[in-house]
Design a protein around this motif. Structure first.
Motif, PDB file in Angstrom:
ATOM      1  N   GLY A 585     -12.594 -14.732  -1.223  1.00 32.78           N
ATOM      2  CA  GLY A 585     -12.888 -15.862  -2.095  1.00 32.78           C
ATOM      3  C   GLY A 585     -13.424 -15.438  -3.442  1.00 32.78           C
ATOM      4  N   PHE A 586     -14.373 -14.518  -3.431  1.00 37.18           N
ATOM      5  CA  PHE A 586     -14.951 -14.046  -4.689  1.00 37.18           C
ATOM      6  C   PHE A 586     -13.924 -13.338  -5.556  1.00 37.18           C
ATOM      7  N   SER A 587     -12.928 -12.703  -4.909  1.00 33.25           N
ATOM      8  CA  SER A 587     -11.951 -11.937  -5.672  1.00 33.25           C
ATOM      9  C   SER A 587     -11.113 -12.836  -6.586  1.00 33.25           C
ATOM     10  N   MET A 588     -11.186 -14.168  -6.359  1.00 34.53           N
ATOM     11  CA  MET A 588     -10.476 -15.084  -7.238  1.00 34.53           C
ATOM     12  C   MET A 588     -11.164 -15.179  -8.601  1.00 34.53           C
ATOM     13  N   PHE A 589     -12.470 -14.868  -8.633  1.00 35.31           N
ATOM     14  CA  PHE A 589     -13.235 -15.030  -9.870  1.00 35.31           C
ATOM     15  C   PHE A 589     -13.686 -13.705 -10.481  1.00 35.31           C
ATOM     16  N   MET A 590     -13.779 -12.660  -9.677  1.00 36.87           N
ATOM     17  CA  MET A 590     -14.250 -11.374 -10.179  1.00 36.87           C
ATOM     18  C   MET A 590     -13.567 -10.255  -9.407  1.00 36.87           C
ATOM     19  N   LYS A 591     -13.683  -9.071  -9.933  1.00 41.92           N
ATOM     20  CA  LYS A 591     -13.040  -7.917  -9.295  1.00 41.92           C
ATOM     21  C   LYS A 591     -13.870  -7.469  -8.096  1.00 41.92           C
ATOM     22  N   VAL A 592     -13.329  -7.646  -6.899  1.00 37.42           N
ATOM     23  CA  VAL A 592     -13.995  -7.236  -5.657  1.00 37.42           C
ATOM     24  C   VAL A 592     -13.135  -6.192  -4.973  1.00 37.42           C
ATOM     25  N   SER A 593     -13.738  -5.074  -4.611  1.00 40.66           N
ATOM     26  CA  SER A 593     -12.989  -3.981  -3.990  1.00 40.66           C
ATOM     27  C   SER A 593     -12.786  -4.254  -2.506  1.00 40.66           C
ATOM     28  N   ARG A 594     -11.531  -4.345  -2.103  1.00 41.52           N
ATOM     29  CA  ARG A 594     -11.221  -4.527  -0.685  1.00 41.52           C
ATOM     30  C   ARG A 594     -11.186  -3.161   0.001  1.00 41.52           C
ATOM     31  N   PRO A 595     -11.507  -3.110   1.291  1.00 42.03           N
ATOM     32  CA  PRO A 595     -11.466  -1.824   2.008  1.00 42.03           C
ATOM     33  C   PRO A 595     -10.079  -1.198   1.933  1.00 42.03           C
ATOM     34  N   HIS A 596     -10.053   0.116   1.856  1.00 46.11           N
ATOM     35  CA  HIS A 596      -8.808   0.869   1.737  1.00 46.11           C
ATOM     36  C   HIS A 596      -8.859   2.023   2.732  1.00 46.11           C
ATOM     37  N   PRO A 597      -7.743   2.396   3.356  1.00 38.83           N
ATOM     38  CA  PRO A 597      -7.778   3.474   4.354  1.00 38.83           C
ATOM     39  C   PRO A 597      -8.321   4.796   3.826  1.00 38.83           C
ATOM     40  N   SER A 598      -8.250   5.017   2.513  1.00 32.13           N
ATOM     41  CA  SER A 598      -8.725   6.294   1.961  1.00 32.13           C
ATOM     42  C   SER A 598     -10.178   6.238   1.507  1.00 32.13           C
ATOM     43  N   ASP A 599     -10.898   5.181   1.906  1.00 31.64           N
ATOM     44  CA  ASP A 599     -12.290   5.039   1.466  1.00 31.64           C
ATOM     45  C   ASP A 599     -13.187   6.157   1.975  1.00 31.64           C
ATOM     46  N   HIS A 600     -12.848   6.727   3.130  1.00 30.83           N
ATOM     47  CA  HIS A 600     -13.742   7.686   3.778  1.00 30.83           C
ATOM     48  C   HIS A 600     -13.047   9.039   3.941  1.00 30.83           C
ATOM     49  N   ASN A 601     -13.863  10.068   4.124  1.00 30.42           N
ATOM     50  CA  ASN A 601     -13.328  11.429   4.246  1.00 30.42           C
ATOM     51  C   ASN A 601     -12.777  11.732   5.634  1.00 30.42           C
ATOM     52  N   LEU A 602     -12.950  10.803   6.561  1.00 28.98           N
ATOM     53  CA  LEU A 602     -12.391  10.967   7.900  1.00 28.98           C
ATOM     54  C   LEU A 602     -11.432   9.819   8.166  1.00 28.98           C
ATOM     55  N   LEU A 603     -10.172  10.166   8.418  1.00 23.31           N
ATOM     56  CA  LEU A 603      -9.137   9.177   8.723  1.00 23.31           C
ATOM     57  C   LEU A 603      -8.577   9.460  10.103  1.00 23.31           C
ATOM     58  N   LEU A 604      -8.621   8.454  10.968  1.00 22.31           N
ATOM     59  CA  LEU A 604      -8.020   8.559  12.298  1.00 22.31           C
ATOM     60  C   LEU A 604      -6.677   7.834  12.283  1.00 22.31           C
ATOM     61  N   LEU A 605      -5.645   8.525  12.727  1.00 25.91           N
ATOM     62  CA  LEU A 605      -4.326   7.918  12.870  1.00 25.91           C
ATOM     63  C   LEU A 605      -4.030   7.744  14.347  1.00 25.91           C
ATOM     64  N   PHE A 606      -3.737   6.533  14.785  1.00 23.67           N
ATOM     65  CA  PHE A 606      -3.351   6.299  16.178  1.00 23.67           C
ATOM     66  C   PHE A 606      -1.895   5.869  16.189  1.00 23.67           C
ATOM     67  N   LEU A 607      -1.028   6.766  16.684  1.00 24.09           N
ATOM     68  CA  LEU A 607       0.399   6.453  16.773  1.00 24.09           C
ATOM     69  C   LEU A 607       0.683   5.851  18.143  1.00 24.09           C
ATOM     70  N   VAL A 608       0.924   4.550  18.148  1.00 23.77           N
ATOM     71  CA  VAL A 608       1.105   3.799  19.392  1.00 23.77           C
ATOM     72  C   VAL A 608       2.531   4.015  19.886  1.00 23.77           C
ATOM     73  N   GLY A 609       2.678   4.797  20.960  1.00 25.24           N
ATOM     74  CA  GLY A 609       4.000   5.073  21.498  1.00 25.24           C
ATOM     75  C   GLY A 609       4.358   6.542  21.492  1.00 25.24           C
ATOM     76  N   GLY A 610       3.496   7.379  20.902  1.00 22.58           N
ATOM     77  CA  GLY A 610       3.734   8.817  20.961  1.00 22.58           C
ATOM     78  C   GLY A 610       3.825   9.467  19.596  1.00 22.58           C
ATOM     79  N   VAL A 611       3.570  10.788  19.582  1.00 23.89           N
ATOM     80  CA  VAL A 611       3.635  11.588  18.363  1.00 23.89           C
ATOM     81  C   VAL A 611       4.383  12.880  18.685  1.00 23.89           C
ATOM     82  N   THR A 612       5.092  13.420  17.699  1.00 26.48           N
ATOM     83  CA  THR A 612       5.818  14.674  17.911  1.00 26.48           C
ATOM     84  C   THR A 612       5.065  15.828  17.254  1.00 26.48           C
TER      85      THR A 612
END
Length: 661
Positions: A585-612
Motif C-alpha cells: 500500500g505504501f509503495s503507491m505513494f513512496m519508494k518501498v523496498s520489497r524483499p528480493h532473493p538476493s537480500d542476504h548472503n545465504l541463499l537456499l535453493l529447493f528444487l522440488v522434484g530432483g536436482v542433477t
C-alpha cells in the motif's frame, strides 16, 4: 535460519537424538531413514553407540529372547501399514522397552487424525505409547515415542537431499485442475520466501503458515532467502545427456543400492582374489559412493560431483597414484588420457596389502565406481542419446513440432536380440545389451526431453495440430510394438505397464500404458505457459551458432543476481502477511523496498522434484561469475539420473502419494 555451517552439520546432529537411545537395543529402520543414515556415517555409528543389532523394518524381522529393548526409526505416520509392521515385530519378540522415532512431526499426526485444534503436549504419541505396551503384553513395560527429523541426507557440502520425499514430483496443469475442481478459491498467507512454479507456491505457502516458521522469523538473528523451483518447468535439463558429468553416468549405468535413490553398488571383486565364473558367483558386499569418514575421499567425491568428467577422472587417477606412493606400491606412472584399464590396474595394486587397502578403501571404492562406469557396455547409449538430443534441438528451429516428432519414428525399432538373450548384468538402461541404439527406456527419456521443448517449435495452426495428433498416433503404435517385443522388461517398463515380466504383457496393456504416457507429455508441453519471463529454455540457431539449450536454473539465478535487482513476476515473493500488505500500500505513494532473493548472503535453493550433478556445477559457476560473496546451498528430494524422469513423470501418483496409511 541456520548458517551455512549448520546446514552441513544438521543431518548428523539429528541422528544424535536417535543414537542416545540405541544402547543395548535392537534397531529397526525403514529404507528411507536407512538412506539418511548411510550418508551420515552408516551402520558404524549405530553400533558405536551401543546397539546390539540393526535390522530392516519388516514384519519378517524380530528380536531374540535375550534382547529386551527395541528402537524403531521410521519415516512415516504412526498408523496404517507402519503400525501393523511394528505390531508384527513386537509380537514375535520379547521386548520390555520400546522407543519409536518418527520423522513426521506431532502436528502432522494431529492433521492425519482430523484434529485441527491446537492441543497441549503430544497426545497422539502418548496414545501410541499405550499401544506399544499393549503389544508388548504388559502395561507396566516402558514405551517412548518422539519426533526426530532424520530426513536429510548430506550428499556434499553444497547439497542436502530428502529421501523421505524421493517420489514427490511437481503437479502438471491437469493435476492442478483436478485439485481446484474440489476446492474453493483460496490464497495462502505469505512468507518471506520465494517460489517459481505452482507446486513450489503451495509448499512455500504452507511453510509460511507453519507455527515454527512464524516463530523463527520473529526470533532468528541469521538471515537467508529460500527459493523453491518446480522441476517440471525444465525437464530438458533433467532428461538430457548434455551435462558432461561423471557422477550422472555412474548413477545411470551402475545398479542402485537396494532401497536407495542416491547411491549405487560398486563391484568389489577386483580388490579380492576371488574369481567370478559362470558356475560360481561369489557373494561379496558391494561398495558405494557415500564415503563420509576419510577427508581425502570426501574431497574426491566433491570433485567428482561438481567437475566435468575429464577433470573428475584425472583427479581419481591422481588420488590413486598418491595413495599408492604413500604405501610404496610399485605403480607405473602414466600420462595422457585416463582409461578404465589404467584405473583398475592401480586399484589392484592394493589387493594383496590388507593394511593399505583398509587405509584407502574409501578412495578405492570411488575409483572402482569410475572404472566400472567408463568400461560399462551400455555407456555408448549415453553418447547416442546426446547426439539425438542435439539433432532435435537443431530441428526445433527449422520445423513445426509435428516435423520434429516425425524424426523419432525411425528410432522406434524393436530389439533385434534373440528372445533368450539376457541383458547385461548391472545395467539400469533398459532390457537391451551392449548395442548403442536406443531401447524403450531411452526413447521415453527422449520424448520427455522433446515435449519439455515443445513450445520452442515453429508456431502451429489448426492443420499443424492435426498433424501432431497424427504423428503421435504413429508414435504410440510404434512404441507399443517396441515394448511388447522386449525380451525382458526394465524396472521402468514394469512400473509403467504393471507387468513383472514380458510374458504377462499384452499388446492391449502396453498400448494403454503408452497412451497414458502421451497424455502426460501433452500436459508437460504446457508447463511454462503461465510464466512471463522464463517461458523459453531454448536459443535458436543464428546461422553461425547452433541452437542451444538454456538451463532454466541458470536463467533464474542470473535474474536473482542481476545488479539492477528488478522484480521478476515469475519469482513470486510469498509475503509476510499484514506487514507485506502495508508495504504494498505504501509503495503507491513512496519508494518501498520489497524483499528480493538476493537480500542476504545465504541463499537456499529447493528444487522440488530432483536436482542433477550438472546443475550443482552450474550453480557454482553462476554464483562465482555474478555474486561470489553469496553462499548458495541446495536442497532437493533426490539426485536425478535421466531415466528417473520418466519414472517420476509417468508412474508416480502425484495427487495420491503412498504415505504408508
Amino acid at each position: 535460519m541456520l548458517p551455512a555451517e549448520g546446514f552441513t552439520c544438521f543431518p548428523g546432529k539429528m541422528w544424535d537424538k536417535v543414537l542416545s537411545k540405541v544402547k543395548k537395543a535392537v534397531v529397526f529402520m525403514d529404507d528411507k531413514c536407512a538412506e539418511s543414515l548411510h550418508w551420515s556415517g552408516g551402520a558404524n555409528i549405530v553400533f558405536e553407540a551401543g546397539a546390539r543389532n540393526l535390522k530392516q523394518f519388516s514384519s519378517f524381522e524380530a528380536g531374540g529372547e535375550n534382547e529386551p529393548k527395541a528402537v524403531f526409526v521410521v519415516s512415516t505416520l504412526l498408523k496404517g501399514r507402519t503400525a501393523d509392521i511394528m505390531k508384527d515385530i513386537i509380537g514375535l519378540s520379547h521386548f520390555q522397552y520400546c522407543v519409536v522415532f518418527t520423522t513426521v512431526a506431532h502436528s502432522i499426526h494431529l492433521i492425519a487424525n482430523n484434529v485441527t485444534a491446537e492441543l497441549e503436549g503430544n497426545p497422539v504419541f502418548e496414545k501410541f505409547e499405550e499401544k506399544l505396551c499393549e503389544w508388548m503384553g504388559d502395561m507396566n513395560y516402558t514405551a517412548e515415542v518422539m519426533h526426530a527429523p532424520v530426513v536429510f541426507t548430506r550428499v556434499s557440502q553444497q547439497l542436502l537431499l530428502v529421501p523421505t520425499f524421493a517420489h514427490l514430483f511437481p503437479l502438471l496443469p491437469q493435476d492442478l485442475d483436478t485439485i481446484n475442481i474440489k476446492r474453493p478459491e483460496k490464497k495462502s498467507t505469505r512468507e518471506e520466501s520465494f517460489a517459481v512454479g505452482p507446486m513450489s507456491r503451495l509448499i512455500a505457502g504452507e511453510l509460511a503458515n507453519h507455527p515454527q516458521a512464524k516463530n523463527r522469523r520473529k526470533t532468528s538473528t541469521n538471515k537467508a532467502s529460500i527459493v523453491f523451483i518446480d522441476r517440471t518447468l525444465d525437464l530438458t535439463g533433467a532428461a538430457g545427456h548434455h551435462g558432461d558429468s561423471l557422477v550422472e553416468k555412474i548413477l545411470t549405468v551402475l545398479r542402485r543400492l537396494p532401497g536407495h535413490t542416491a547411491d549405487v553398488q560398486v563391484d568389489m571383486l577386483e580388490l579380492t582374489n576371488l574369481q567370478r565364473t559362470p558356475d560360481c558367483q561369489p557373494t561379496l558386499a558391494p561398495g558405494c559412493l557415500a564415503q563420509t569418514q576419510s577427508p581425502t575421499a570426501r574431497l574426491l567425491w566433491e570433485t567428482m560431483l561438481v567437475s566435468k568428467q575429464k577433470e573428475a577422472v584425472m583427479e581419481v587417477r591422481r588420488q590413486l597414484v598418491e595413495a599408492a606412493s604413500k604405501e610404496n606400491l610399485p605403480i607405473k606412472m602414466s600420462l595422457g588420457r585416463v582409461t578404465a584399464e589404467q584405473l583398475s590396474s592401480y586399484v589392484q595394486l592394493f589387493r594383496s596389502n590388507w593394511e593399505a587397502l583398509e587405509r584407502h578403501c574409501e578412495v578405492l571404492q570411488l575409483a572402482l565406481a569410475t572404472a566400472q562406469t567408463l568400461r560399462h557396455p551400455t555407456l555408448p547409449r549415453w553418447d547416442t542419446c546426446l547426439a539425438l538430443e542435439r539433432l532435435l534441438l537443431q530441428a526445433l528451429g527449422d520445423s513445426d513440432f509435428a516435423g520434429v516428432l516425425r524424426q523419432l519414428l525411425p528410432l522406434m525399432k524393436p530389439a533385434a536380440a534373440p528372445a533368450d538373450q539376457k541383458p547385461v548384468s548391472g545395467s539400469s538402461l533398459g532390457s537391451r545389451s551392449g548395442e548403442d541404439e536406443c531401447g524403450p527406456d531411452e526413447l521415453l527419456v527422449l520424448l520427455v526431453y522433446l515435449y519439455s521443448l515443445a513450445a520452442e517449435a515453429q508456431p502451429a495452426d489448426d492443420e499443424d495440430e492435426e498433424e501432431v495428433e497424427k504423428v503421435e498416433r504413429e508414435l504410440i503404435g510404434a512404441l507399443t510394438l517396441v515394448i511388447t517385443r522386449e525380451a525382458e522388461l526394465s524396472p521402468l517398463l514394469q512400473k509403467l505397464t504393471g507387468c513383472s515380466c514380458s510374458a504377462e504383457l499384452t499388446m492391449e496393456r502396453a498400448h494403454t500404458a503408452v497412451e497414458g504416457v502421451f497424455e502426460t507429455l501433452r500436459e508437460l508441453s504446457h508447463a511454462r505457459d503461465h510464466l512471463k519471463h522464463f517461458k523459453s529454455v531454448y536459443t535458436a540457431s543464428d546461422g553461425v551458432h547452433q541452437a542451444t539449450y538454456r538451463p532454466f536454473l541458470r536463467q533464474v539465478l542470473e535474474e536473482i543476481f542481476h545488479p539492477d535487482r528488478t522484480d521478476c513476476p515469475d519469482i513470486e515473493h510469498m509475503s509476510g502477511g499484514l506487514t507485506e500488505l502495508l508495504k504494498t500500500g505504501f509503495s503507491m505513494f513512496m519508494k518501498v523496498s520489497r524483499p528480493h532473493p538476493s537480500d542476504h548472503n545465504l541463499l537456499l535453493l529447493f528444487l522440488v522434484g530432483g536436482v542433477t550433478p550438472s546443475e550443482l556445477r552450474l550453480i557454482r559457476e553462476v554464483v562465482s561469475a555474478h555474486k561470489p560473496g553469496t553462499q548458495v546451498l541446495v536442497l532437493s528430494n533426490r539426485l536425478l539420473r535421466p531415466t528417473d524422469v520418466p519414472e517420476l513423470l509417468f508412474t508416480s501418483q502425484r495427487l495420491m502419494p503412498d504415505i504408508g496409511v
